[in-house]
Design a protein around this motif. Structure first.
Motif, short mmCIF file in Angstrom:
data_model
loop_
_atom_site.label_atom_id
_atom_site.label_comp_id
_atom_site.label_asym_id
_atom_site.label_seq_id
_atom_site.Cartn_x
_atom_site.Cartn_y
_atom_site.Cartn_z
N TYR A 524 0.79 -1.23 0.00
CA TYR A 524 0.00 0.00 0.00
C TYR A 524 0.83 1.29 0.00
O TYR A 524 0.34 2.34 -0.42
CB TYR A 524 -0.94 0.02 1.21
N THR A 525 2.05 1.22 0.49
CA THR A 525 2.84 2.44 0.57
C THR A 525 4.32 2.10 0.59
O THR A 525 4.70 0.95 0.87
CB THR A 525 2.47 3.26 1.83
N MET A 526 5.15 3.06 0.30
CA MET A 526 6.60 2.87 0.32
C MET A 526 7.04 2.88 1.78
O MET A 526 7.24 3.94 2.38
CB MET A 526 7.28 3.98 -0.47
N ALA A 527 7.18 1.71 2.35
CA ALA A 527 7.40 1.59 3.79
C ALA A 527 8.86 1.51 4.18
O ALA A 527 9.19 1.32 5.36
CB ALA A 527 6.66 0.35 4.32
N VAL A 528 9.78 1.61 3.21
CA VAL A 528 11.21 1.57 3.52
C VAL A 528 11.92 2.70 2.76
O VAL A 528 11.47 3.10 1.68
CB VAL A 528 11.85 0.21 3.13
N PRO A 529 13.00 3.23 3.31
CA PRO A 529 13.79 4.24 2.58
C PRO A 529 14.73 3.57 1.58
O PRO A 529 15.46 2.64 1.93
CB PRO A 529 14.56 4.95 3.69
N GLN A 530 14.71 4.03 0.35
CA GLN A 530 15.49 3.37 -0.70
C GLN A 530 16.99 3.37 -0.41
O GLN A 530 17.68 2.37 -0.61
CB GLN A 530 15.22 4.05 -2.04
N LEU A 619 -1.00 5.46 7.92
CA LEU A 619 -1.02 5.84 9.34
C LEU A 619 -0.23 4.84 10.18
O LEU A 619 0.50 5.22 11.10
CB LEU A 619 -2.46 5.92 9.83
N GLU A 620 -0.35 3.56 9.83
CA GLU A 620 0.39 2.51 10.55
C GLU A 620 1.89 2.71 10.39
O GLU A 620 2.66 2.57 11.35
CB GLU A 620 -0.02 1.14 10.02
N VAL A 621 2.32 3.05 9.18
CA VAL A 621 3.74 3.28 8.93
C VAL A 621 4.23 4.48 9.74
O VAL A 621 5.32 4.44 10.34
CB VAL A 621 4.00 3.49 7.43
N ARG A 622 3.43 5.54 9.80
CA ARG A 622 3.83 6.71 10.58
C ARG A 622 3.91 6.38 12.06
O ARG A 622 4.84 6.82 12.75
CB ARG A 622 2.83 7.85 10.34
N LEU A 623 2.93 5.61 12.55
CA LEU A 623 2.98 5.20 13.96
C LEU A 623 4.22 4.36 14.22
O LEU A 623 4.91 4.53 15.24
CB LEU A 623 1.71 4.42 14.31
N GLY A 624 4.52 3.43 13.31
CA GLY A 624 5.72 2.62 13.46
C GLY A 624 6.98 3.46 13.47
O GLY A 624 7.93 3.18 14.21
N SER A 625 6.98 4.52 12.67
CA SER A 625 8.13 5.41 12.63
C SER A 625 8.31 6.12 13.98
O SER A 625 9.44 6.25 14.48
CB SER A 625 7.93 6.44 11.52
N VAL A 626 7.20 6.55 14.56
CA VAL A 626 7.26 7.20 15.89
C VAL A 626 7.77 6.21 16.93
O VAL A 626 8.63 6.53 17.77
CB VAL A 626 5.89 7.76 16.27
N PRO A 640 21.12 11.70 14.52
CA PRO A 640 21.59 12.93 13.85
C PRO A 640 20.52 14.01 13.81
O PRO A 640 20.83 15.19 13.71
CB PRO A 640 21.94 12.45 12.44
N SER A 641 19.25 13.60 13.86
CA SER A 641 18.14 14.55 13.87
C SER A 641 16.97 13.89 14.58
O SER A 641 16.83 12.66 14.55
CB SER A 641 17.73 14.92 12.44
N HIS A 642 16.15 14.69 15.23
CA HIS A 642 14.96 14.16 15.88
C HIS A 642 13.69 14.55 15.13
O HIS A 642 12.59 14.28 15.59
CB HIS A 642 14.88 14.66 17.33
N VAL A 643 13.84 15.18 13.98
CA VAL A 643 12.70 15.58 13.17
C VAL A 643 12.30 14.40 12.30
O VAL A 643 13.05 13.99 11.40
CB VAL A 643 13.03 16.80 12.31
N ASN A 644 11.14 13.81 12.57
CA ASN A 644 10.68 12.60 11.87
C ASN A 644 10.06 12.98 10.54
O ASN A 644 9.01 13.63 10.49
CB ASN A 644 9.67 11.87 12.75
N CYS A 645 10.67 12.54 9.45
CA CYS A 645 10.20 12.95 8.12
C CYS A 645 8.89 12.27 7.72
O CYS A 645 8.27 12.67 6.73
CB CYS A 645 11.28 12.67 7.07
N ARG A 646 8.48 11.24 8.45
CA ARG A 646 7.23 10.57 8.12
C ARG A 646 6.01 11.33 8.65
O ARG A 646 4.88 10.98 8.31
CB ARG A 646 7.23 9.14 8.69
N LEU A 647 6.26 12.32 9.51
CA LEU A 647 5.17 13.11 10.07
C LEU A 647 5.08 14.44 9.32
O LEU A 647 6.00 15.26 9.38
CB LEU A 647 5.40 13.34 11.57
#
Length: 662
Positions: A524-530, A619-626, A640-647
């Motif tokens: 359903y979505t790109m759930a991994v960073p290339q 939404l599930e992917v974003r929750l998993g990212s958090v 290196p950063s605390h800014v979550n790009c999935r949000l």
């Protein structure tokens, strides 16, 4: 390492293919385990009765944990997981490819065939049910699935789809060359033993032989019809357990008179080599086999072989043996007539058969199984070679950092392939300066990024593949070592992914991408960073490689297809950096991105429910990212950063603050 082995096949007094293979490798497995300080424990629902296994148990080379229940299959499915747990199994070996219900440990199994599906009438109902209910589930759960032949893998792929792509065809069948060997002409004792064997079974000096259970898929009917075409003195001996009365009825129906077919039943171990040596030719008419062990035994015994050109038999026979169509009794009769009338043909086939059989040994088979057990347990010291492919076009300002990050990798076998699309900036000069440090590079007009990736992966020699665009780089010098270790520890993984740092044009961290991915999410979505995702070359090839129809979301497309084959393993580690800058493809190809994304997300469905699933999984992917980020903070990881790009709010904040494009 504590190894448990499903020894159900050794609890039958009359073993067939699976039992014979297991008993043949067991002494070698015991020796290999002892040399490493490992233990072997046989688990079964009934006591072990196999002579080879009992000898090893008596010598203390292996152990056994058995019970006594009426049904071996019922115990295998319902109770064997408990046995393995009680033993403290580190890895479980399933020779028939079936795992117990509730088993959650590491495992190695053999997918022998899909006979239950292809020719169901040949098997008892309870066996069909067990395989119908459990083979697919076991295949998906096995840490490493093996098969006896490429044919069986192809059969499993046809039946189970991408989930069977992990199956590894492996040499697991062989022949005992001390038992199965040609006649020794000068050995009077052996001549007497053969004469005694013929006399005991009422066999003439020359006869044809079939070996195999009297089951439908063995296709004995074609052999009977072929015998009816041969002279009246031609005799067929049939070895194997089953209903001899049914065979006699079939022989009469084929027009064969009394004595033309002799059913010898299940022969003792001492007699089986004798019947092979005594036969004028061996006939293997089976229409379905996972390998074809009797074929090798006949060849090793110096007996010419005629076999049905079906299933795995051509693969097992190699260049030896004389094939015939499985339903063509006239062709089989012609082959047998030629072998009778042309001694030179018989001698040629004997030589070819001996040479073919000589390439197989049980010791090699045992080594293959033991190596796979070590790998399945996550204890292999072998690390896969990794190929990084970098497609490039007019990004000389960043290319040097990409190249340096790959060249600087420590404790990892790496090759780097760079394919430039004919850049007009300093890229060709940079590649020339790096000549000798890259596995391959070129600068010439091509058909774009996706085509360049396909070209690079086609020439890759690594067992693991990944790609870095020419403006991205590996974050640390141990990134690929961590990837290689992850693949070694998780042989069931088809993909390994990690965290990605997003930077500004100068390489300053501004966001981080952290995920807890699953194969389901990838639908359903790109759930991994290339940039931080790596995959097995075998999985890439099984998935069909790059689809050049995609100009932007080729990573989403490829990773989704690969993810159908098995597990995605996440490393809690930053592996790569993704640079955001005005000339990046991310910033300039938004319309193409939206089109490609829609194509990938709607590959498996459309409509309102599918759109809802896309939203829910996102939404599930974003929750998993958090959760991944919180887990890292709790464990004291320095990010290196605390800014979550999935949000999205945080992503918008970072873009505005740093003036980012893409």
């Amino acid at each position: 390492m504590r190894i448990t082995i499903d020894a159900s096949s050794l609890s039958y007094p009359k073993r067939t293919g699976i039992g014979r293979c297991l008993e043949s490798i067991l002494p070698h497995l015991a020796s290999l385990a002892q040399a490493r300080g490992d233990s072997l424990t046989l688990v079964s629902g009934q006591p072990v009765v196999n002579a080879a296994a009992l000898a090893l148990l008596e010598a203390g080379a292996i152990q056994a944990a058995t019970v006594k229940v009426p049904s071996l299959y019922a115990w295998q499915q319902a109770g064997m997981a408990w046995q393995a747990k009680e033993v403290g199994s580190d890895v479980h070996y399933a020779p028939d490819g079936l795992l117990p219900i509730g088993f959650t440990g590491r495992s190695l199994g053999v997918i022998n065939d899909v006979l239950w599906k292809r020719i169901p009438e040949t098997l008892p109902r309870h066996i069909r049910w067990v395989f119908a209910l459990r083979q697919r589930a076991s295949l998906e759960s096995l840490t490493i699935p093996l098969s006896l032949s490429a044919f069986t893998r192809a059969e499993a792929l046809a039946l189970y789809g991408e989930g069977a792509a992990r199956i590894r065809p492996t040499s697991l069948c062989a022949v005992d060359h001390h038992r199965f060997r040609p006649i020794r002409p000068d050995d009077g004792g052996e001549a007497a033993a053969l004469a005694d064997f013929r006399a005991r079974h009422g066999l003439p000096e020359a006869f044809f032989l079939c070996v195999g259970n009297l089951m439908a898929h063995k296709n004995l009917a074609v052999a009977l019809r072929a015998m009816a075409r041969l002279p009246e003195d031609a005799v067929l001996a049939v070895v194997g357990h089953g209903d001899p009365g049914a065979l006699s009825v079939a022989a009469l129906a084929a027009g064969l008179g009394p004595g033309r077919v002799r059913c010898l039943g299940y022969l003792p171990d001492d007699d089986l080599p004798l019947v092979y040596r005594a036969a004028a030719a061996f006939v293997f008419p089976s229409r379905y086999e996972g390998f074809g062990l009797p074929l090798l035994e006949a060849m090793a015994s110096g007996t010419p072989v005629a076999y049905a050109k079906a299933a795995s038999l051509p693969e097992a026979a190699g260049t030896a043996g004389l094939p015939f169509a499985p339903d063509d009794d006239a062709a089989l009769a012609a082959v047998l007539a030629r072998l009778t009338a042309e001694p030179g043909l018989g001698r040629e086939q004997i030589a070819l058969g001996l040479a073919r059989a000589a390439t197989f040994s049980w010791q090699d088979c045992a080594q293959n199984v033991f190596d796979a057990l070590i790998e399945a347990a996550g204890e292999s010291d072998k690390r896969p070679k990794i190929t990084i492919v970098t497609p490039s076009f007019n990004q000389a300002a960043y290319l040097e950092q990409t190249l340096t990050s790959v060249a600087g990798q420590q404790n990892a076998a790496v090759e780097h392939i760079v394919l430039d699309g004919g850049s007009s900036d300093a890229t060709p000069d940079i590649l020339l300066a790096w000549d000798g440090r890259l596995a391959f590079s070129r600068s010439a007009k091509d058909d774009g990024q996706t085509a360049a990736l396909a070209e690079g992966f086609a020439m890759a020699t690594g067992e693991v593949l990944g790609w870095l665009n020419s403006d991205d780089w590996l974050w640390s010098d141990d990134a690929l070592n961590a990837v290689a270790e992850a693949f070694a520890k998780h042989p069931d993984a088809v993909m390994v992914t990690g965290d990605t740092v997003l930077t500004d044009a100068d390489g300053k961290p501004v966001m981080i991408d952290m995920v807890l991915p699953s194969s389901r999410q990838m639908r359903y979505t790109m759930a991994v960073p290339q940039q931080s995702t790596f995959f097995r070359k075998s999985a890439y090839e099984a998935a069909g490689g790059m689809d050049t129809a995609f100009a932007y979301c080729m990573d989403f497309d490829l990773f989704e297809r690969i993810s159908r084959q098995g597990r995605i393993v996440r490393l809690p580690k930053v592996l790569a950096a993704f640079r955001l800058h005005p000339s990046a493809k991310t910033a300039t190809w938004q319309e193409v991105f939206r089109r490609d994304l829609a194509a990938c997300q709607h590959r498996h469905g459309s409509g309102l429910l599918h759109e809802i699933m896309i939203k829910l999984v996102s939404l599930e992917v974003r929750l998993g990212s958090v959760l991944a980020q919180l887990g890292a903070i709790v464990k004291g990881r320095r990010l290196p950063s605390h800014v979550n790009c999935r949000l999205e709010p945080l992503r918008a904040y970072a873009r505005k603050k740093h003036g980012l494009a893409g």
